[in-house]
Scaffold this motif. Structure first.
Motif, short mmCIF file in Angstrom:
data_model
loop_
_atom_site.label_atom_id
_atom_site.label_comp_id
_atom_site.label_asym_id
_atom_site.label_seq_id
_atom_site.Cartn_x
_atom_site.Cartn_y
_atom_site.Cartn_z
N UNK A 77 105.88 63.69 63.32
CA UNK A 77 106.27 64.86 64.09
C UNK A 77 106.44 64.46 65.55
N UNK A 78 106.78 65.40 66.41
CA UNK A 78 107.07 65.11 67.82
C UNK A 78 105.91 64.46 68.56
N UNK A 79 104.70 64.88 68.30
CA UNK A 79 103.56 64.43 69.10
C UNK A 79 102.85 63.21 68.54
N UNK A 80 103.34 62.59 67.49
CA UNK A 80 102.65 61.42 66.95
C UNK A 80 103.23 61.00 65.62
N UNK A 81 102.50 60.15 64.94
CA UNK A 81 102.94 59.63 63.65
C UNK A 81 102.29 60.41 62.52
N UNK A 82 102.64 60.05 61.29
CA UNK A 82 102.07 60.73 60.13
C UNK A 82 100.55 60.58 60.10
N UNK A 83 99.90 61.61 59.54
CA UNK A 83 98.47 61.52 59.33
C UNK A 83 98.16 60.36 58.40
N UNK A 84 97.00 59.76 58.60
CA UNK A 84 96.50 58.74 57.69
C UNK A 84 95.21 59.28 57.10
N UNK A 85 95.08 59.15 55.79
CA UNK A 85 93.91 59.67 55.09
C UNK A 85 93.07 58.51 54.60
N UNK A 86 91.79 58.53 54.95
CA UNK A 86 90.86 57.50 54.51
C UNK A 86 90.03 58.06 53.36
N UNK A 87 90.08 57.35 52.23
CA UNK A 87 89.36 57.77 51.04
C UNK A 87 88.96 56.53 50.26
N UNK A 88 87.68 56.43 49.91
CA UNK A 88 87.14 55.29 49.15
C UNK A 88 87.48 53.95 49.80
N UNK A 89 87.40 53.89 51.12
CA UNK A 89 87.61 52.64 51.84
C UNK A 89 89.07 52.22 52.00
N UNK A 90 90.00 53.04 51.59
CA UNK A 90 91.43 52.74 51.71
C UNK A 90 92.08 53.79 52.61
N UNK A 91 93.17 53.38 53.26
CA UNK A 91 93.95 54.33 54.06
C UNK A 91 95.27 54.59 53.38
N UNK A 92 95.67 55.87 53.42
CA UNK A 92 96.93 56.32 52.84
C UNK A 92 97.73 57.01 53.93
N UNK A 93 99.00 56.65 54.07
CA UNK A 93 99.88 57.30 55.05
C UNK A 93 100.58 58.46 54.37
#
Length: 116
Positions: A77-93
């Motif tokens: 979006x305008x103010x930044x990049x996609x959220x990143x989700x941390x779950x079970x030691x891994x990051x998901x974009x």
């Protein structure tokens, strides 16, 4: 409309995860980035267990997961990049968001960032 947010946060189905939300601001002629962790609880399911990306430098295995939340999740979006989700030691974009806010929840599809 039916509000299904109770199911999204029900302890029998939900799990805890952290959303890392980046935002950018402009100061003194430079872009400043910051990241804020947001604790969330929601249902997590498999969207695509394994995806094989065949690149010239080698194969990379990623996977897609569905994250359900009662708070809005964001792609780029305008103010930044996609959220990143941390779950079970891994990051998901977050690659895609389905805005089911009228029904009390949001569905996001995230791709695992680290490839095998």
């Amino acid at each position: 409309m039916i509000d299904v947010s109770e199911v999204i946060t029900d302890p029998d189905f939900a799990q805890a995860y952290v959303v890392h939300r980046r935002s950018d601001s402009w100061a003194a002629g430079r872009t400043l980035s910051s990241e804020a962790p947001i604790k969330m609880v929601g249902v997590i399911t498999v969207a695509d267990a394994k995806t094989l990306n065949q690149l010239p430098e080698g194969d990379r295995v990623t996977g897609l997961m569905c994250f359900y939340a009662t708070k809005e999740l964001f792609t780029t979006r305008d103010q930044g990049t996609s959220d990143q989700i941390e779950w079970r030691g891994e990051r998901y974009r977050v690659k895609q968001v389905f805005p089911y806010g009228d029904y009390g929840y949001y569905k996001a599809i995230g791709e695992r960032m680290a490839g095998d």
